[in-house]
Write a protein that holds these residues in place. Structure first.
Motif, PDB file in Angstrom:
ATOM      1  N   LEU A 186       0.827  -1.205   0.000  1.00  0.00           N
ATOM      2  CA  LEU A 186       0.000   0.000   0.000  1.00  0.00           C
ATOM      3  C   LEU A 186       0.861   1.254   0.000  1.00  0.00           C
ATOM      4  O   LEU A 186       0.530   2.240  -0.659  1.00  0.00           O
ATOM      5  CB  LEU A 186      -0.936  -0.026   1.204  1.00  0.00           C
ATOM      6  CG  LEU A 186      -2.020   1.032   1.281  1.00  0.00           C
ATOM      7  CD1 LEU A 186      -2.923   0.963   0.057  1.00  0.00           C
ATOM      8  CD2 LEU A 186      -2.832   0.853   2.542  1.00  0.00           C
ATOM      9  N   VAL A 187       1.978   1.207   0.712  1.00  0.00           N
ATOM     10  CA  VAL A 187       2.887   2.350   0.738  1.00  0.00           C
ATOM     11  C   VAL A 187       3.528   2.541  -0.640  1.00  0.00           C
ATOM     12  O   VAL A 187       3.680   3.666  -1.113  1.00  0.00           O
ATOM     13  CB  VAL A 187       3.958   2.173   1.834  1.00  0.00           C
ATOM     14  CG1 VAL A 187       4.957   3.302   1.804  1.00  0.00           C
ATOM     15  CG2 VAL A 187       3.292   2.097   3.202  1.00  0.00           C
ATOM     16  N   ASN A 188       3.901   1.446  -1.308  1.00  0.00           N
ATOM     17  CA  ASN A 188       4.445   1.557  -2.663  1.00  0.00           C
ATOM     18  C   ASN A 188       3.420   2.146  -3.626  1.00  0.00           C
ATOM     19  O   ASN A 188       3.754   2.983  -4.469  1.00  0.00           O
ATOM     20  CB  ASN A 188       4.902   0.189  -3.170  1.00  0.00           C
ATOM     21  CG  ASN A 188       6.211  -0.235  -2.572  1.00  0.00           C
ATOM     22  OD1 ASN A 188       7.057   0.592  -2.292  1.00  0.00           O
ATOM     23  ND2 ASN A 188       6.368  -1.527  -2.359  1.00  0.00           N
ATOM     24  N   VAL A 189       2.173   1.727  -3.504  1.00  0.00           N
ATOM     25  CA  VAL A 189       1.115   2.270  -4.353  1.00  0.00           C
ATOM     26  C   VAL A 189       0.918   3.754  -4.053  1.00  0.00           C
ATOM     27  O   VAL A 189       0.689   4.561  -4.962  1.00  0.00           O
ATOM     28  CB  VAL A 189      -0.198   1.469  -4.167  1.00  0.00           C
ATOM     29  CG1 VAL A 189      -1.353   2.125  -4.881  1.00  0.00           C
ATOM     30  CG2 VAL A 189      -0.010   0.050  -4.663  1.00  0.00           C
ATOM     31  N   LEU A 190       1.030   4.136  -2.779  1.00  0.00           N
ATOM     32  CA  LEU A 190       0.930   5.546  -2.396  1.00  0.00           C
ATOM     33  C   LEU A 190       2.026   6.375  -3.052  1.00  0.00           C
ATOM     34  O   LEU A 190       1.769   7.475  -3.547  1.00  0.00           O
ATOM     35  CB  LEU A 190       1.004   5.693  -0.876  1.00  0.00           C
ATOM     36  CG  LEU A 190       1.129   7.113  -0.329  1.00  0.00           C
ATOM     37  CD1 LEU A 190      -0.130   7.912  -0.604  1.00  0.00           C
ATOM     38  CD2 LEU A 190       1.443   7.096   1.152  1.00  0.00           C
ATOM     39  N   ILE A 191       3.233   5.849  -3.103  1.00  0.00           N
ATOM     40  CA  ILE A 191       4.347   6.572  -3.719  1.00  0.00           C
ATOM     41  C   ILE A 191       4.112   6.731  -5.216  1.00  0.00           C
ATOM     42  O   ILE A 191       4.313   7.817  -5.780  1.00  0.00           O
ATOM     43  CB  ILE A 191       5.685   5.856  -3.421  1.00  0.00           C
ATOM     44  CG1 ILE A 191       5.985   5.934  -1.921  1.00  0.00           C
ATOM     45  CG2 ILE A 191       6.819   6.466  -4.228  1.00  0.00           C
ATOM     46  CD1 ILE A 191       7.102   5.030  -1.480  1.00  0.00           C
ATOM     47  N   VAL A 192       3.669   5.676  -5.883  1.00  0.00           N
ATOM     48  CA  VAL A 192       3.388   5.758  -7.323  1.00  0.00           C
ATOM     49  C   VAL A 192       2.241   6.722  -7.590  1.00  0.00           C
ATOM     50  O   VAL A 192       2.291   7.533  -8.525  1.00  0.00           O
ATOM     51  CB  VAL A 192       3.085   4.349  -7.893  1.00  0.00           C
ATOM     52  CG1 VAL A 192       2.582   4.428  -9.308  1.00  0.00           C
ATOM     53  CG2 VAL A 192       4.326   3.477  -7.817  1.00  0.00           C
ATOM     54  N   ALA A 193       1.202   6.679  -6.753  1.00  0.00           N
ATOM     55  CA  ALA A 193       0.074   7.599  -6.920  1.00  0.00           C
ATOM     56  C   ALA A 193       0.501   9.039  -6.666  1.00  0.00           C
ATOM     57  O   ALA A 193      -0.013   9.965  -7.306  1.00  0.00           O
ATOM     58  CB  ALA A 193      -1.060   7.212  -5.978  1.00  0.00           C
ATOM     59  N   SER A 194       1.439   9.253  -5.773  1.00  0.00           N
ATOM     60  CA  SER A 194       1.943  10.603  -5.517  1.00  0.00           C
ATOM     61  C   SER A 194       2.685  11.148  -6.727  1.00  0.00           C
ATOM     62  O   SER A 194       2.552  12.326  -7.074  1.00  0.00           O
ATOM     63  CB  SER A 194       2.862  10.605  -4.294  1.00  0.00           C
ATOM     64  OG  SER A 194       2.153  10.244  -3.142  1.00  0.00           O
ATOM     65  N   ILE A 195       3.457  10.296  -7.381  1.00  0.00           N
ATOM     66  CA  ILE A 195       4.167  10.725  -8.592  1.00  0.00           C
ATOM     67  C   ILE A 195       3.176  11.031  -9.705  1.00  0.00           C
ATOM     68  O   ILE A 195       3.296  12.034 -10.414  1.00  0.00           O
ATOM     69  CB  ILE A 195       5.188   9.651  -9.010  1.00  0.00           C
ATOM     70  CG1 ILE A 195       6.294   9.547  -7.964  1.00  0.00           C
ATOM     71  CG2 ILE A 195       5.779   9.965 -10.384  1.00  0.00           C
ATOM     72  CD1 ILE A 195       7.185   8.354  -8.122  1.00  0.00           C
ATOM     73  N   THR A 196       2.160  10.186  -9.849  1.00  0.00           N
ATOM     74  CA  THR A 196       1.117  10.438 -10.848  1.00  0.00           C
ATOM     75  C   THR A 196       0.363  11.721 -10.532  1.00  0.00           C
ATOM     76  O   THR A 196       0.014  12.486 -11.431  1.00  0.00           O
ATOM     77  CB  THR A 196       0.135   9.249 -10.891  1.00  0.00           C
ATOM     78  OG1 THR A 196       0.886   8.054 -11.094  1.00  0.00           O
ATOM     79  CG2 THR A 196      -0.876   9.412 -12.002  1.00  0.00           C
ATOM     80  N   SER A 197       0.143  11.962  -9.257  1.00  0.00           N
ATOM     81  CA  SER A 197      -0.537  13.183  -8.843  1.00  0.00           C
ATOM     82  C   SER A 197       0.303  14.421  -9.163  1.00  0.00           C
ATOM     83  O   SER A 197      -0.251  15.480  -9.482  1.00  0.00           O
ATOM     84  CB  SER A 197      -0.849  13.127  -7.353  1.00  0.00           C
ATOM     85  OG  SER A 197      -1.517  14.281  -6.938  1.00  0.00           O
ATOM     86  N   CYS A 198       1.609  14.291  -9.091  1.00  0.00           N
ATOM     87  CA  CYS A 198       2.472  15.425  -9.462  1.00  0.00           C
ATOM     88  C   CYS A 198       2.294  15.789 -10.934  1.00  0.00           C
ATOM     89  O   CYS A 198       2.313  16.963 -11.293  1.00  0.00           O
ATOM     90  CB  CYS A 198       3.935  15.098  -9.167  1.00  0.00           C
ATOM     91  SG  CYS A 198       4.335  15.115  -7.421  1.00  0.00           S
ATOM     92  N   VAL A 199       2.107  14.794 -11.785  1.00  0.00           N
ATOM     93  CA  VAL A 199       1.842  15.062 -13.207  1.00  0.00           C
ATOM     94  C   VAL A 199       0.501  15.770 -13.362  1.00  0.00           C
ATOM     95  O   VAL A 199       0.377  16.736 -14.124  1.00  0.00           O
ATOM     96  CB  VAL A 199       1.882  13.751 -14.022  1.00  0.00           C
ATOM     97  CG1 VAL A 199       1.461  13.982 -15.458  1.00  0.00           C
ATOM     98  CG2 VAL A 199       3.266  13.129 -13.969  1.00  0.00           C
ATOM     99  N   ALA A 200      -0.509  15.320 -12.625  1.00  0.00           N
ATOM    100  CA  ALA A 200      -1.824  15.969 -12.674  1.00  0.00           C
ATOM    101  C   ALA A 200      -1.744  17.401 -12.145  1.00  0.00           C
ATOM    102  O   ALA A 200      -2.398  18.304 -12.680  1.00  0.00           O
ATOM    103  CB  ALA A 200      -2.840  15.160 -11.880  1.00  0.00           C
ATOM    104  N   ILE A 201      -0.942  17.610 -11.122  1.00  0.00           N
ATOM    105  CA  ILE A 201      -0.765  18.961 -10.579  1.00  0.00           C
ATOM    106  C   ILE A 201      -0.120  19.861 -11.620  1.00  0.00           C
ATOM    107  O   ILE A 201      -0.509  21.026 -11.781  1.00  0.00           O
ATOM    108  CB  ILE A 201       0.070  18.907  -9.285  1.00  0.00           C
ATOM    109  CG1 ILE A 201      -0.751  18.265  -8.174  1.00  0.00           C
ATOM    110  CG2 ILE A 201       0.550  20.287  -8.870  1.00  0.00           C
ATOM    111  CD1 ILE A 201       0.052  17.895  -6.955  1.00  0.00           C
ATOM    112  N   LEU A 202       0.843  19.337 -12.353  1.00  0.00           N
ATOM    113  CA  LEU A 202       1.481  20.116 -13.416  1.00  0.00           C
ATOM    114  C   LEU A 202       0.465  20.506 -14.489  1.00  0.00           C
ATOM    115  O   LEU A 202       0.478  21.641 -14.984  1.00  0.00           O
ATOM    116  CB  LEU A 202       2.634  19.322 -14.023  1.00  0.00           C
ATOM    117  CG  LEU A 202       3.448  20.015 -15.101  1.00  0.00           C
ATOM    118  CD1 LEU A 202       4.162  21.232 -14.520  1.00  0.00           C
ATOM    119  CD2 LEU A 202       4.437  19.060 -15.708  1.00  0.00           C
TER     120      LEU A 202
END
Length: 173
Positions: free
Chosen positions: A75-91
């Protein structure tokens, strides 16, 4: 068993960060709806990018709430990947809101009644406010997502600060 031992998140901080992330994504989605309703039709406005990006931005917040309750490294690994994906969405939200601050809203004065001019002025301000709110939500969300990703990376066994004997973060000299 040692494979599944890892530094336990500070539950309060991850819950607070998750709630902030959900709040920022909700603000982005609501501002995206306001932008979609009141903006004049344009190619950029038809994309509805802030609505979709706001939904993607909310995923790490939900995962942070789950990871603070369940101590699961997957779950923590998925959180990290989702955070990176969220950074793209934020951009995407930052680019969209920066481009739409003045794009397509200025009109020349014509011989229309005064109340229509005032209505257009108010709607122009509402759309500009929605763009500013999206920009502020994106900046706040970026800070929260980066902190969540940092805490997630720090808690995994592959981190250099992880002590495999105790399962806790080792002291730095």
């Amino acid at each position: 068993m040692d494979r599944y031992r890892y530094f336990i998140f500070n539950q309060r901080s991850m819950v607070v960060l998750g709630l902030f992330q959900i709040a920022f994504s909700t603000l982005c989605v609501v501002s995206g709806f306001v932008d979609a309703i009141f903006r004049m039709e344009s190619q950029l406005g038809k994309t509805r990018a802030p609505i979709w990006a706001g939904m993607v931005m909310g995923v790490p917040g939900v995962l942070a709430l789950f990871s603070s309750q369940r101590k699961n490294p997957v779950l923590v690994n998925v959180l990290i990947v989702a955070s990176i994906t969220s950074c793209v969405a934020i951009l995407i939200v930052v680019i969209y809101s920066s481009l739409t601050l003045n794009y397509g809203e200025e009109e020349e004065a014509s011989s229309v009644p005064v109340h229509i001019i005032h209505t257009k002025f108010v709607l122009h301000r509402v759309v500009k406010g929605a763009s500013v709110a999206m920009l502020a939500a994106a900046v706040g969300s970026a800070c929260v997502v980066l902190v969540m990703a940092y805490l997630g990376c720090r808690s995994l066994p592959l981190c250099s600060c992880y002590d495999s004997v105790t399962g806790m973060v080792s002291e730095e000299p």
